[in-house]
Scaffold this motif. Structure first.
Motif, PDB file in Angstrom:
ATOM      1  N   ARG A   5       0.849  -1.184   0.000  1.00 47.35           N
ATOM      2  CA  ARG A   5       0.000   0.000   0.000  1.00 47.35           C
ATOM      3  C   ARG A   5       0.893   1.245   0.000  1.00 47.35           C
ATOM      4  NH1 ARG A   5      -5.143   1.634   2.298  1.00 47.35           N
ATOM      5  NH2 ARG A   5      -5.435  -0.352   3.373  1.00 47.35           N
ATOM      6  N   PRO A   6       0.547   2.281  -0.772  1.00 41.60           N
ATOM      7  CA  PRO A   6       1.329   3.517  -0.723  1.00 41.60           C
ATOM      8  C   PRO A   6       1.152   4.225   0.631  1.00 41.60           C
ATOM      9  CG  PRO A   6      -0.074   3.433  -2.682  1.00 41.60           C
ATOM     10  CD  PRO A   6      -0.525   2.335  -1.780  1.00 41.60           C
ATOM     11  N   VAL A   7       2.253   4.481   1.294  1.00 41.13           N
ATOM     12  CA  VAL A   7       2.236   5.165   2.588  1.00 41.13           C
ATOM     13  C   VAL A   7       3.210   6.331   2.529  1.00 41.13           C
ATOM     14  CG1 VAL A   7       2.683   4.964   5.063  1.00 41.13           C
ATOM     15  CG2 VAL A   7       1.667   3.035   3.823  1.00 41.13           C
ATOM     16  N   ALA A   8       2.726   7.507   2.869  1.00 40.87           N
ATOM     17  CA  ALA A   8       3.561   8.698   2.983  1.00 40.87           C
ATOM     18  C   ALA A   8       3.537   9.164   4.433  1.00 40.87           C
ATOM     19  CB  ALA A   8       3.058   9.796   2.054  1.00 40.87           C
ATOM     20  N   ALA A   9       4.517   9.978   4.809  1.00 41.06           N
ATOM     21  CA  ALA A   9       4.614  10.420   6.199  1.00 41.06           C
ATOM     22  C   ALA A   9       5.061  11.866   6.261  1.00 41.06           C
ATOM     23  CB  ALA A   9       5.590   9.531   6.973  1.00 41.06           C
ATOM     24  N   VAL A  10       4.580  12.559   7.284  1.00 43.87           N
ATOM     25  CA  VAL A  10       4.977  13.944   7.503  1.00 43.87           C
ATOM     26  C   VAL A  10       5.100  14.198   8.998  1.00 43.87           C
ATOM     27  CG1 VAL A  10       2.564  14.733   7.430  1.00 43.87           C
ATOM     28  CG2 VAL A  10       4.409  16.358   7.024  1.00 43.87           C
ATOM     29  N   CYS A  11       6.174  14.891   9.385  1.00 44.11           N
ATOM     30  CA  CYS A  11       6.352  15.353  10.774  1.00 44.11           C
ATOM     31  C   CYS A  11       6.282  16.873  10.743  1.00 44.11           C
ATOM     32  CB  CYS A  11       7.688  14.888  11.336  1.00 44.11           C
ATOM     33  SG  CYS A  11       7.703  13.213  11.937  1.00 44.11           S
ATOM     34  N   PRO A  12       5.144  17.462  11.078  1.00 45.38           N
ATOM     35  CA  PRO A  12       4.992  18.909  10.919  1.00 45.38           C
ATOM     36  C   PRO A  12       5.732  19.747  11.948  1.00 45.38           C
ATOM     37  CG  PRO A  12       2.988  17.952  11.813  1.00 45.38           C
ATOM     38  CD  PRO A  12       3.886  16.805  11.462  1.00 45.38           C
ATOM     39  N   GLY A  13       6.311  19.118  12.979  1.00 47.71           N
ATOM     40  CA  GLY A  13       7.016  19.891  13.992  1.00 47.71           C
ATOM     41  C   GLY A  13       6.068  20.720  14.839  1.00 47.71           C
ATOM     42  N   VAL A  14       6.607  21.760  15.449  1.00 45.50           N
ATOM     43  CA  VAL A  14       5.794  22.592  16.346  1.00 45.50           C
ATOM     44  C   VAL A  14       5.803  24.034  15.863  1.00 45.50           C
ATOM     45  CG1 VAL A  14       6.035  21.127  18.365  1.00 45.50           C
ATOM     46  CG2 VAL A  14       7.789  22.833  17.898  1.00 45.50           C
ATOM     47  N   LEU A  15       4.760  24.748  16.202  1.00 44.01           N
ATOM     48  CA  LEU A  15       4.544  26.114  15.719  1.00 44.01           C
ATOM     49  C   LEU A  15       5.730  27.023  16.015  1.00 44.01           C
ATOM     50  CD1 LEU A  15       2.489  28.128  14.480  1.00 44.01           C
ATOM     51  CD2 LEU A  15       1.673  28.553  16.814  1.00 44.01           C
ATOM     52  N   ALA A  16       6.335  26.859  17.204  1.00 41.46           N
ATOM     53  CA  ALA A  16       7.429  27.749  17.590  1.00 41.46           C
ATOM     54  C   ALA A  16       8.642  27.614  16.676  1.00 41.46           C
ATOM     55  CB  ALA A  16       7.840  27.462  19.037  1.00 41.46           C
ATOM     56  N   ARG A  17       8.789  26.458  16.028  1.00 46.91           N
ATOM     57  CA  ARG A  17       9.950  26.237  15.148  1.00 46.91           C
ATOM     58  C   ARG A  17       9.633  26.439  13.679  1.00 46.91           C
ATOM     59  NH1 ARG A  17      14.543  22.996  17.235  1.00 46.91           N
ATOM     60  NH2 ARG A  17      14.322  23.080  19.483  1.00 46.91           N
ATOM     61  N   THR A  18       8.381  26.239  13.303  1.00 53.05           N
ATOM     62  CA  THR A  18       8.033  26.318  11.883  1.00 53.05           C
ATOM     63  C   THR A  18       7.254  27.571  11.522  1.00 53.05           C
ATOM     64  OG1 THR A  18       5.925  25.150  12.163  1.00 53.05           O
ATOM     65  CG2 THR A  18       7.901  23.802  11.811  1.00 53.05           C
ATOM     66  N   GLY A  19       6.568  28.182  12.503  1.00 49.78           N
ATOM     67  CA  GLY A  19       5.686  29.301  12.211  1.00 49.78           C
ATOM     68  C   GLY A  19       4.405  28.881  11.542  1.00 49.78           C
ATOM     69  N   LEU A  20       4.198  27.558  11.432  1.00 50.71           N
ATOM     70  CA  LEU A  20       3.008  27.008  10.783  1.00 50.71           C
ATOM     71  C   LEU A  20       2.305  26.044  11.720  1.00 50.71           C
ATOM     72  CD1 LEU A  20       4.635  26.186   7.334  1.00 50.71           C
ATOM     73  CD2 LEU A  20       2.894  27.932   7.707  1.00 50.71           C
ATOM     74  N   GLU A  21       0.980  26.092  11.725  1.00 46.22           N
ATOM     75  CA  GLU A  21       0.204  25.117  12.481  1.00 46.22           C
ATOM     76  C   GLU A  21       0.407  23.729  11.868  1.00 46.22           C
ATOM     77  OE1 GLU A  21      -1.773  25.245  15.088  1.00 46.22           O
ATOM     78  OE2 GLU A  21      -2.293  27.357  15.393  1.00 46.22           O
ATOM     79  N   ALA A  22       0.381  22.714  12.715  1.00 46.14           N
ATOM     80  CA  ALA A  22       0.451  21.341  12.206  1.00 46.14           C
ATOM     81  C   ALA A  22      -0.643  21.099  11.180  1.00 46.14           C
ATOM     82  CB  ALA A  22       0.341  20.347  13.361  1.00 46.14           C
ATOM     83  N   LEU A  23      -1.823  21.649  11.433  1.00 46.92           N
ATOM     84  CA  LEU A  23      -2.939  21.466  10.499  1.00 46.92           C
ATOM     85  C   LEU A  23      -2.588  21.980   9.110  1.00 46.92           C
ATOM     86  CD1 LEU A  23      -5.870  20.825   9.721  1.00 46.92           C
ATOM     87  CD2 LEU A  23      -6.515  23.054  10.663  1.00 46.92           C
ATOM     88  N   GLU A  24      -1.923  23.145   9.025  1.00 49.25           N
ATOM     89  CA  GLU A  24      -1.586  23.708   7.725  1.00 49.25           C
ATOM     90  C   GLU A  24      -0.654  22.787   6.945  1.00 49.25           C
ATOM     91  OE1 GLU A  24      -1.184  28.326   7.909  1.00 49.25           O
ATOM     92  OE2 GLU A  24      -0.397  27.546   9.804  1.00 49.25           O
TER      93      GLU A  24
END
Length: 283
Positions: free
Chosen positions: A146-165
């Motif tokens: 099965r095709p499986v992809a993964a993402v670790c969005p990190g935390v807002l303080a380090r990325t400036g982006l919400e995990a949701l975004e």
């Protein structure tokens, strides 16, 4: 220190049921059903919040919440790792949407890799077999995966982006049949810290385990089913002071549980594999 359990928050549906029951039988809660069973020697509690009465009673969305007691794992019973992986894989597979195995799935490891109590999501993805790129590069050789992809969005303080975004961007690119989101949770009872896994089909709120709630990841925000996988890592001992309790051996437990979750998710998505196969493929 004395902790007032009546005011301590919890992300665990099992603890919410116990609090709502106040010593009565679970069946007396309107709109809530609970069943206990075992899988691979692990105790499993399956709670179903069936309507808004049940949701209001528990403070949880309508849906299914499965709790696996990891007692056999930490007692090091026979084949504890392989049986634990198969147990989690079976329970998780039952929560996934009823689609064929060719449909992609996106895994999201939420949390802060640099903070042990919040690192279970990223560590789980380090032990996950990611296959989408392999299938695209060598479709014949990996036709059975099965095709499986993964993402670790990190935390807002380090990325400036919400995990949701960030997860929403990955969803738009991958177009998965479902998202599996892994995160730390908060418990009310310290005996459950790093000792249970909760799986649910209701999505989750990133950062809830360490008191830093962000935008929810669920079907409403992502447009696809979101299966949540969580490990309680903290007790919110004093909400006014931001004081949390964690297990004394949390570093070791989180490393072990990251591996257990990563393998369990992999076997749920690739049911023809064994734990030994995953070790070989990840190596």
């Amino acid at each position: 220190m004395t902790i007032d359990m009546s005011t301590t928050r919890t992300d665990l549906a099992l603890e919410s049921v116990q609090a709502a029951c106040s010593g009565a039988e679970t069946g007396t809660i309107s709109g809530v059903r609970s069943r206990e069973r075992t899988r691979e020697g692990y105790a499993v509690t399956d709670i179903r919040v069936e309507d808004e009465d049940g949701a209001q009673a528990l403070g949880k969305p309508v849906g299914r919440y499965v709790t696996v007691d990891l007692g056999p794992y930490f007692r090091r019973e026979a084949d504890y790792f392989d049986r634990g992986v198969r147990c989690l894989a079976g329970e998780l597979a039952a929560l996934l949407p009823g689609v064929g195995e060719d449909f992609p799935v996106l895994a999201a490891g939420l949390g802060n890799r640099g903070m042990t109590a919040d690192a279970v999501g990223p560590l789980a993805l380090e032990n996950l077999l990611v296959t989408r790129h392999m299938i695209r590069a060598m479709p014949r050789q990996f036709a059975d995966f099965r095709p499986v992809a993964a993402v670790c969005p990190g935390v807002l303080a380090r990325t400036g982006l919400e995990a949701l975004e960030l997860v929403r961007g990955a969803v738009e690119r991958v177009r998965p049949a479902a998202v599996i989101a892994v995160d730390a949770l908060a418990a009310r009872d310290s005996a459950r810290l790093c000792a249970t896994v909760q799986l649910s089909d209701t999505g989750l709120v990133p950062g809830s385990g360490v008191g830093n709630r962000r935008s929810a990841l669920d079907r409403g925000t992502l447009g696809v089913p979101v299966i949540a996988v969580g490990i309680p890592t903290v007790v919110d001992a004093d909400p006014r002071a931001g004081l949390f309790l964690t297990p004394r051996d949390i570093d070791q437990r989180i490393r072990e549980l990251g591996r257990l979750l990563g393998y369990g998710i992999t076997l749920a998505l690739q049911p023809s594999l064994t734990a030994a196969d995953v070790t070989a493929l990840l190596g």
